[in-house]
Write a protein that holds these residues in place. Structure first.
Motif, PDB file in Angstrom:
ATOM      1  N   ASP A   1      -3.687  -0.955  -0.807  1.00  0.00           N
ATOM      2  CA  ASP A   1      -4.325   0.360  -0.758  1.00  0.00           C
ATOM      3  C   ASP A   1      -3.447   1.459  -1.366  1.00  0.00           C
ATOM      4  O   ASP A   1      -2.223   1.365  -1.406  1.00  0.00           O
ATOM      5  CB  ASP A   1      -4.615   0.758   0.696  1.00  0.00           C
ATOM      6  CG  ASP A   1      -5.464  -0.261   1.419  1.00  0.00           C
ATOM      7  OD1 ASP A   1      -6.137  -1.053   0.740  1.00  0.00           O
ATOM      8  OD2 ASP A   1      -5.437  -0.276   2.661  1.00  0.00           O
ATOM      9  N   ASP A   2      -4.116   2.527  -1.788  1.00  0.00           N
ATOM     10  CA  ASP A   2      -3.449   3.771  -2.183  1.00  0.00           C
ATOM     11  C   ASP A   2      -2.406   3.569  -3.270  1.00  0.00           C
ATOM     12  O   ASP A   2      -1.234   3.930  -3.131  1.00  0.00           O
ATOM     13  CB  ASP A   2      -2.808   4.455  -0.965  1.00  0.00           C
ATOM     14  CG  ASP A   2      -3.830   4.807   0.090  1.00  0.00           C
ATOM     15  OD1 ASP A   2      -4.680   5.663  -0.173  1.00  0.00           O
ATOM     16  OD2 ASP A   2      -3.779   4.205   1.183  1.00  0.00           O
TER      17      ASP A   2
ATOM     18  N   GLN B   1      -8.690   2.759  -2.477  1.00  0.00           N
ATOM     19  CA  GLN B   1      -8.072   3.885  -3.173  1.00  0.00           C
ATOM     20  C   GLN B   1      -7.176   3.412  -4.320  1.00  0.00           C
ATOM     21  O   GLN B   1      -5.976   3.645  -4.359  1.00  0.00           O
ATOM     22  CB  GLN B   1      -7.262   4.743  -2.194  1.00  0.00           C
ATOM     23  CG  GLN B   1      -6.697   6.020  -2.762  1.00  0.00           C
ATOM     24  CD  GLN B   1      -7.431   7.255  -2.308  1.00  0.00           C
ATOM     25  OE1 GLN B   1      -8.191   7.226  -1.362  1.00  0.00           O
ATOM     26  NE2 GLN B   1      -7.204   8.349  -2.991  1.00  0.00           N
TER      27      GLN B   1
ATOM     28  N   SER C   1       0.818  -1.217   0.000  1.00  0.00           N
ATOM     29  CA  SER C   1       0.000   0.000   0.000  1.00  0.00           C
ATOM     30  C   SER C   1       0.850   1.264   0.000  1.00  0.00           C
ATOM     31  O   SER C   1       2.035   1.249   0.353  1.00  0.00           O
ATOM     32  CB  SER C   1      -0.934   0.002   1.212  1.00  0.00           C
ATOM     33  OG  SER C   1      -0.198  -0.045   2.416  1.00  0.00           O
ATOM     34  N   ALA C   2       0.209   2.364  -0.394  1.00  0.00           N
ATOM     35  CA  ALA C   2       0.831   3.695  -0.390  1.00  0.00           C
ATOM     36  C   ALA C   2       2.095   3.745  -1.226  1.00  0.00           C
ATOM     37  O   ALA C   2       3.151   4.214  -0.793  1.00  0.00           O
ATOM     38  CB  ALA C   2       1.098   4.166   1.043  1.00  0.00           C
TER      39      ALA C   2
END
Length: 820
Positions: free
Chosen positions: A191-192, A216, A167-168
């Motif tokens: 995510d992200d 996201q 993620s991110a």
């Protein structure tokens, strides 16, 4: 003596045995770790904060056992040890540039089972070839880096992997169906990122999955039915994607789900009845979709439910149903759910409630006393028709952090107790009927970040905030505040919107202390004095609006130091002198960003800032704070500016609107204006500009609104696909001698000589012959011409008698317009 010798011999033998059985990490693994350290230090050689951040690596040296190093975990294997875990999270400084190439030595440690590289801002692609060597890996955490590219297929061959977090990052591409190879995976967190395409149906083969979080991204299509095979799933988070279709009817078969988060997609249909079978459900987030139908009351029978978000859909609340909740909610969002009447009384039983959003409904009545005593943390009741004054206990709460009551009909004065609510971070009361003075105690709210009191009837002086204040956004526009312009704020103030009040006097010098101020709006106040030179010290300023503030004097040349300035409105003042040529250096109007910046979401709801009102395409228009960053405009109209227009303004390639109308400008329009590639509207009307319209205007492909009237312009109007659309005569009215296809006036150079014209020399030679020919044929031709002329005149007279006077007037007006 013999006993002592025997004792020494025994000790030496014991030491020798211990030395031979020392559990140390293998030399090849130590060498790999030291090489990793060397590569890291090499990448960070130019970073001054590197030494402070690499605290754990200082224990890594060739003279010690690597199993004793910080961030290294080992496990015994036979007579030795091996490295099985590396906790390298948050190792590099945030501003460092470290690529994923530094991981190359680590991939030689094939005994690794857990690897944590999170929070390192590492760049480059995920090195799939390297990870393919780590076949014993069970835990891999790469979150919060800057890794790009797609997810390498080699990761899906790590058959022992139980935890994967990417993620991110900025990972793109699609999620491959090969993900099904991770049979033992328990948590998949992506995510992200920027992953797109459909969620592969093969993900349903990951039957050991406990958590699936794809929040996201850019996933599209429907929710695959194969997800219903994940019977061990406890968390399903698909928020903030582009998923469509209906929520699967049998989603309730996922009986172990505690968190179901599907908000901010494009899901349709009703809330599935099977969700009532999710008896372990704690969090249900379905907000901001296109769901429809009636909100089922059985949702409040799920005893474990804590967080329920249903707002921002087309769901309807049934006001005729009595609710007796079996749950004890902590968060509830029913935004835009057609809740009518008073604020529901059953909410008074929810004593653990910390978040309540009932905005955009049809609520009426007053703010209930019982609600003010619930000690809520967040209350959002904006866009209703609530009335009355605010109860004082509301601000006696130590828990209240967000209060949004904008766009209601609340009235009266703010309670003097407002300063006791020291935990408030967001206070938004705009567009109500509040009046009176704002209590000075409001400045005691030391955690206040956003204050919006705009569009009310507050009066008196605005309270001064201390230098230690944390407030970042202040909007008190459209009230009746008076006195000097407020300037006492902390060093964190980013936005000051003070427009449309009754502030008077000169701008305070201490405004220059607000070093991070980005937005200053003072339009429509009663200021006096000359244009303040100290404004050039506000180096972070992006928006400066001093329209209609009665400022005098000349525009300071130092304003060009504001390299971030994107919006400058000094219109409707008494400014004189020349336009500074240094304005061509305003970098914020040259390199205007083409994409919107994403602000960090501090709160779980959007914080709305009032629109910035500007003169756009000859009318007042509000620019939304969400898109403000991509606009760039300069408005110096309705002043007494003189001299020539600086050619340097042609450097402002990001400018979308330029208005210099109603001044006393002279000279030619700079040909450099053809370089204003982003320009949509240009107003140079009502000046004394002369010469031709530059042919470079043909390059203005974005131009949609042009105003050049009431000048002394002449010559041909430039032609181009965009300029040829500027055909309204008002654009060019009252100039000296313009011509062109846009106004249907033929330019002199385009007039062709008559086809039967005779050269002057031949005309002289044939003068005699012409004389007698004219005598011979003049009489009959004249007779016939006169007869024909009288016939035609008679015909048109007869027609005009049957024509309307309005039509005749219209033809006459058209002729006059052409003459202009």
């Amino acid at each position: 003596m013999a006993n002592l010798s025997l004792l020494l011999a025994t000790l030496l033998l014991s030491f020798s045995i211990l030395n031979r059985t020392c559990l140390c990490c293998p030399e090849d693994q130590k060498a790999a770790l030291l090489e990793f350290k060397s590569l890291v230090l090499g990448d960070l050689a130019h970073n001054s904060s590197a030494d402070a951040m690499l605290g754990g690596l200082e224990t890594w040296n060739s003279s010690s056992d690597c199993c004793r190093w910080e961030m290294v975990r080992c496990r015994s294997r036979g007579s030795s040890q091996e490295v099985t875990g590396l906790d390298l999270n948050n190792l590099f400084p945030l501003d460092s540039i470290v690529t994923s190439d530094v991981l190359t030595p680590i991939f030689r440690i094939r005994s690794l089972m857990t690897l944590d590289l999170s929070y390192n801002s590492m760049q480059g692609e995920v090195p799939g070839t390297g990870f393919a060597n780590l076949t014993r890996l069970t835990y891999l955490d790469l979150k919060d880096n800057n890794l790009n590219g797609s997810i390498p297929s080699q990761l899906f061959n790590l058959r022992y992997l139980e935890f994967l977090d990417l993620s991110a990052n900025v990972i793109e591409g699609k999620l491959s169906s090969s993900v099904a190879g991770l049979k033992n995976l328990k948590q998949l967190i992506l995510d992200d990122n920027l992953i797109q395409g459909q969620i592969p149906a093969e993900i349903g083969n990951l039957t050991n999955l406990h958590k699936l979080s794809l929040r996201q991204n850019k996933f599209s299509g429907g929710i695959p039915l194969s997800l219903l095979q994940l019977r061990k799933l406890e968390t399903l988070d698909l928020q903030r994607n582009s998923l469509s279709g209906e929520i699967p009817d049998d989603i309730g078969t996922l009986a172990n789900i505690t968190t179901l988060a599907l908000s901010k997609n494009a899901l349709t249909g009703a809330i599935p009845q099977s969700i009532r079978n999710m008896t372990k459900l704690v969090t249900l987030r379905l907000d901001s979709n296109v769901l429809s139908g009636e909100i089922p009351t059985w949702l409040f029978d799920l005893q474990g439910m804590k967080s329920l978000y249903l707002g921002g859909n087309k769901l309807k609340w049934n006001d005729n149903v009595s609710i007796v909740p079996k749950c004890m909610l902590t968060e509830l969002s029913l935004r835009s759910c057609s809740v009518r009447g008073s604020i529901p009384l059953w909410l008074s039983t929810q004593t653990e409630l910390t978040f309540l959003d009932l905005s955009e409904n049809e609520l009426e009545g007053t703010y209930p006393q019982w609600l003010s005593e619930l000690n809520l943390g967040t209350v959002i009741l904006s866009d209703n028709t609530l009335t009355g004054s605010l109860p004082p206990p509301l601000f006696e709460s130590r828990n209240l952090s967000v209060l949004v009551l904008s766009r209601n009909n609340f009235s009266g004065e703010l309670p003097e107790t407002i300063g006791q609510s020291t935990s408030v971070m967001v206070l938004m009361l705009s567009s109500n009927n509040f009046s009176g003075h704002v209590p000075k105690s409001i400045s005691n709210i030391y955690r206040l970040l956003v204050l919006d009191l705009s569009n009310n009837s507050f009066s008196g002086e605005f309270p001064a905030f201390g230098s230690d204040s944390l407030v970042g956004h202040v909007d008190i526009s459209s009230n009746r505040f008076s006195g000097e312009v407020p300037s006492s704020f902390g060093a964190t103030i980013l936005m000051l919107s003070l427009s449309q009040n009754k502030f008077s006097g000169q701008l305070p010098q201490n405004l220059s202390n607000l070093s991070v101020l980005q937005h200053l709006d003072l339009h429509d106040n009663n200021l006096t004095g000359e244009f303040p030179a100290f404004l050039s010290q506000l180096s972070s300023l992006q928006v400066l609006n001093l329209r209609n503030t009665a400022l005098e004097g000349s525009i300071t040349d130092g304003l060009s130091n504001l390299t971030s300035l994107q919006i400058l409105d000094l219109s409707n003042n008494n400014l004189q002198g020349k336009i500074p040529s240094s304005f061509g250096n305003l970098q914020g109007m040259i390199d205007t960003p083409s994409i919107l910046p994403t602000l960090p979401e501090i709160f779980s709801f959007p914080v709305e800032i009032q629109d910035l009102i500007v003169n756009w395409k000859n009318s007042k228009r509000g620019l939304s704070s969400k898109s403000l960053a991509i606009y760039s405009l300069m408005d110096l109209s309705n002043n007494r500016l003189s001299g020539e227009i600086p050619s340097s303004l042609g450097s402002l390639k990001g400018l979308k609107s330029l208005n210099l109308s109603y001044n006393e400008l002279q000279g030619n329009i700079p040909s450099t204006f053809g370089n204003l590639e982003s320009l949509e509207t240009l107003d140079l009307s009502h000046n004394s500009l002369s010469g031709k319209i530059p042919q470079t205007f043909a390059k203005l492909q974005q131009l949609t609104s042009l105003y050049l009237s009431n000048n002394k312009l002449s010559g041909r109007i430039p032609e181009s696909p965009q300029m040829d659309r500027q055909i309204d005569p008002v654009i060019y009215a009252n100039n000296s001698g313009l011509c062109g296809v846009q106004i249907q006036v033929v330019c002199p150079e385009d007039v062709q000589p008559p086809p039967d014209s005779v050269p002057e020399e031949m005309e002289k030679e044939e003068t005699g012959m012409f004389s007698w020919k004219a005598t011979a044929i003049g009489y009959p031709v004249g007779f016939l011409s006169a007869t024909a002329f009288m016939y035609v005149i008679g015909y048109f007279n007869s027609v005009s008698k049957s024509s309307s006077p309005r039509a005749k007037s219209s033809r006459s007006k058209k002729f006059r317009d052409h003459g202009a």
